[in-house]
Design a protein around this motif. Structure first.
Motif, PDB file in Angstrom:
ATOM      1  N   ASP A   1       0.797  -1.220   0.000  1.00  0.00           N
ATOM      2  CA  ASP A   1       0.000   0.000   0.000  1.00  0.00           C
ATOM      3  C   ASP A   1       0.833   1.276   0.000  1.00  0.00           C
ATOM      4  O   ASP A   1       0.512   2.213  -0.727  1.00  0.00           O
TER       5      ASP A   1
ATOM      6  N   ARG B   1      -9.410  -2.373   0.151  1.00  0.00           N
ATOM      7  CA  ARG B   1      -9.148  -2.085   1.568  1.00  0.00           C
ATOM      8  C   ARG B   1      -9.294  -0.603   1.901  1.00  0.00           C
ATOM      9  O   ARG B   1      -9.227  -0.217   3.065  1.00  0.00           O
ATOM     10  N   HIS B   2      -9.431   0.225   0.877  1.00  0.00           N
ATOM     11  CA  HIS B   2      -9.497   1.662   1.100  1.00  0.00           C
ATOM     12  C   HIS B   2     -10.707   2.240   0.360  1.00  0.00           C
ATOM     13  O   HIS B   2     -10.610   2.612  -0.830  1.00  0.00           O
TER      14      HIS B   2
END
Length: 256
Positions: A5, A35-36
């Motif tokens: 990331d 995930r974001h």
């Protein structure tokens, strides 16, 4: 090469929107987006803007009568090409065809991929199964339909976010339908411009943003798209294919 990331920057996200990443890099960015949520929302907005820009720069659409004539011409040429190939390989085709029928059967839910521009996604097969069950239930007086939707309850139970449907679409039935991808939501509508149309939504287990695509079958029009981890499939009569694609575009716009 993208590793984790911290190394995924705004430039990487821009390259993803522009389609400039290799498959491995694209997979890593999609994992990052899953995930974001904020980054995923930004990417979906950028994809929407990119699509609108491409649409604005495209030449004017072909008039409906000419579009229908062009479609018929393309289908006729495809039939002619298939016929010429069959005439050259009739003996072998008979043997192969008999073997294929024994293996695959002639079920009513089969999608003829030869008429589509790409292999049919498995979720479309699940949507066709749900569509057939919805039509069966609609014809049975002992199976009362559900005419009121509770999108929040469905999302809490399945994790599926439904699009904003046209208020003119009248709900005839709604059910949670099992599929190989997991529980899906199947809704049958009566729509003024599409007649009887069904919408099937299911979580695919992977992140993607796919603009609406049309699949041609002899008896049905099928349009599908994916926003995030949820894919959506609309099914209506084959004579409503163009309007079905427009409706899919409108529904996908409500999910950005």
């Amino acid at each position: 090469m993208l590793k984790d990331d911290p190394q995924i920057t705004d430039l990487d996200l821009d390259a993803y929107v522009d389609g400039q990443l290799a498959d491995a890099q694209k997979s890593e960015v999609e994992a990052h987006l899953s995930r974001h949520p904020e980054a995923a929302s930004r990417v979906m907005r950028d994809l929407s803007l990119y699509r609108d820009l491409r649409r604005a720069l495209a030449p004017p659409p072909m008039p409906r009568p000419l579009l229908g004539a062009a479609r018929r011409l393309v289908l006729a040429r495809r039939r002619d090409a298939r016929l010429r190939r069959m005439l050259r390989v009739v003996p072998g085709a008979l043997l192969v065809g008999l073997g294929w029928l024994a293996h695959a059967g002639l079920g009513p839910l089969s999608v003829k991929e030869g008429l589509a521009s790409a292999p049919t996604p498995p979720l479309v097969t699940a949507a066709l199964s749900a569509h057939e069950v919805s039509l069966l239930r609609a014809a049975m007086s002992s199976q009362p339909g559900i005419t009121e939707l509770d999108p929040d309850e469905l999302r809490a139970a399945t994790g599926i976010r439904l699009p904003g449907f046209d208020p003119a679409w009248r709900v005839r039935d709604a059910q949670v339908f099992p599929s190989p991808q997991g529980p899906g939501v199947e809704i049958l509508f009566d729509a003024p411009d599409l007649g009887q149309v069904s919408h099937f939504a299911v979580r695919t287990g992977s992140f993607d943003v796919t603009l609406p695509r049309l699949i041609e079958t002899p008896g049905q029009g099928i349009a599908w798209f994916q926003i995030g981890e949820t894919a959506h499939v609309l099914i209506a009569g084959a004579d409503r294919a163009d309007r079905l694609l427009d409706a899919s575009q409108a529904l996908s716009d409500t999910l950005y």
